[in-house]
Design a protein around this motif. Structure first.
Motif, mmCIF file in Angstrom:
data_model
loop_
_atom_site.group_PDB
_atom_site.id
_atom_site.type_symbol
_atom_site.label_atom_id
_atom_site.label_comp_id
_atom_site.label_asym_id
_atom_site.label_seq_id
_atom_site.Cartn_x
_atom_site.Cartn_y
_atom_site.Cartn_z
ATOM 1 N N VAL A 95 14.858 20.853 16.598
ATOM 2 C CA VAL A 95 14.076 19.859 17.345
ATOM 3 C C VAL A 95 14.892 18.586 17.540
ATOM 4 O O VAL A 95 14.908 17.999 18.639
ATOM 5 N N ASN A 96 15.586 18.139 16.491
ATOM 6 C CA ASN A 96 16.427 16.940 16.603
ATOM 7 C C ASN A 96 17.589 17.155 17.571
ATOM 8 O O ASN A 96 17.961 16.241 18.323
ATOM 9 N N ILE A 98 17.675 19.219 20.193
ATOM 10 C CA ILE A 98 17.140 19.206 21.557
ATOM 11 C C ILE A 98 16.761 17.782 21.968
ATOM 12 O O ILE A 98 17.028 17.349 23.090
ATOM 13 N N GLY A 99 16.126 17.054 21.024
ATOM 14 C CA GLY A 99 15.761 15.669 21.316
ATOM 15 C C GLY A 99 16.968 14.802 21.606
ATOM 16 O O GLY A 99 16.935 13.947 22.507
ATOM 17 N N GLY A 100 18.065 15.032 20.861
ATOM 18 C CA GLY A 100 19.286 14.273 21.107
ATOM 19 C C GLY A 100 19.876 14.539 22.480
ATOM 20 O O GLY A 100 20.350 13.621 23.158
ATOM 21 N N ILE A 102 18.173 15.441 25.079
ATOM 22 C CA ILE A 102 17.270 14.901 26.095
ATOM 23 C C ILE A 102 17.448 13.390 26.253
ATOM 24 O O ILE A 102 17.485 12.866 27.371
ATOM 25 N N VAL A 103 17.562 12.680 25.113
ATOM 26 C CA VAL A 103 17.612 11.209 25.177
ATOM 27 C C VAL A 103 19.028 10.675 25.379
ATOM 28 O O VAL A 103 19.200 9.461 25.484
#
Length: 261
Positions: A95-96, A98-100, A102-103
């Motif tokens: 999750v981290n 993928i979040g990285g 994305i942002v």
């Protein structure tokens, strides 16, 4: 209970030991960071991240120890606890990751907005100017977005090119404050693109490391599940049949071989 293949068991122990070592190093890094930023004014903003690193490193180290115990003693409960914990940990890392990804573009835009707020440089705070001037020397650049023009006529001395400079240089404007030292060559390129490029390299490097860690975590889960499957497999043990004739000694004597003629 089935027997565990020796190569499978050793592979699991090696992978889990690597996870334990990495967790110990992460815990040491967390302790060092906590001590370093303890007296920092912005430590309150860093505390949530530091606490998360404490929980993650200590938890992973603890579960790695349980997993190693389960493999050595062939305890199913310990292996199950390890597998569940590592699956949850892997999901958290994924999750981290993928979040990285994305942002990442938003982070670059945020850095641009932060530094644009400091313009014009002639009105910036002394603390910011000190850090920015050091950045100019390090990245071999001048100004924020418009190059040396961001400084107006009071161009920073850190914009002056050195003999070993690799970035392009131009002649300083005649009306600049540097002309009192004679004709000077200054860096042509602005610093903001270099700063964002350097930041992206660091973030991408961290994401690659996280991807490697995720792969290691998933490998440990796969090996652990394989060991559990081997332990749950029943071995085919031949059935021993009791014979009363064998107890009574009912044996047949073999005839002696005929003599050679």
């Amino acid at each position: 209970m089935g027997r565990v293949n020796v190569c499978l068991k050793r592979s699991y122990i090696v992978v889990t030991t690597l996870i334990a070592i990495m967790s110990a190093l992460l815990l040491a890094l967390t302790l060092f960071s906590h001590g370093k930023f303890h007296d920092d004014e912005e430590v309150e903003n860093l505390l949530p991240g530091i606490r998360a690193m404490y929980v993650f490193s200590i938890g992973t180290l603890l579960f790695a120890g349980i997993g190693l115990y389960g493999a050595n003693k062939e305890k199913k409960w310990a292996l199950i606890v390890f597998a569940v914990a590592m699956i949850l940990s892997s999901l958290y890392l994924i999750v981290n990751e993928i979040g990285g990804l994305i942002v990442l573009p938003k982070m670059a835009e945020g850095v641009k907005m932060h530094y644009r707020e400091m313009l014009p440089l002639t009105n910036a705070s002394d603390s910011f100017l000190k850090e920015f001037e050091e950045l100019q020397s390090e990245l071999q650049c001048c100004g924020m977005e418009q190059g040396y023009q961001d400084w107006g006529y009071n161009i920073s001395i850190n914009c002056v090119c050195h003999e070993d400079s690799t970035n392009p240089c131009v002649l300083a404007p005649r009306m600049s404050s540097l002309n009192k030292y004679g004709p000077m060559m200054i860096y042509e390129e602005p610093c903001l693109p270099h700063l964002i490029s350097q930041m992206m390299i660091i973030i991408n490097f961290i994401l690659v490391i996280m991807a490697g860690i995720i792969l290691l975590w998933v490998s440990s889960v796969a090996l652990c599940i394989a060991i559990l499957c081997r332990l749950n497999r029943k071995e085919n043990i031949p059935t021993v049949v009791y014979s009363p004739e064998a107890k009574a000694g009912n044996y047949t004597i073999l005839s002696e071989p005929a003599e050679n003629t």
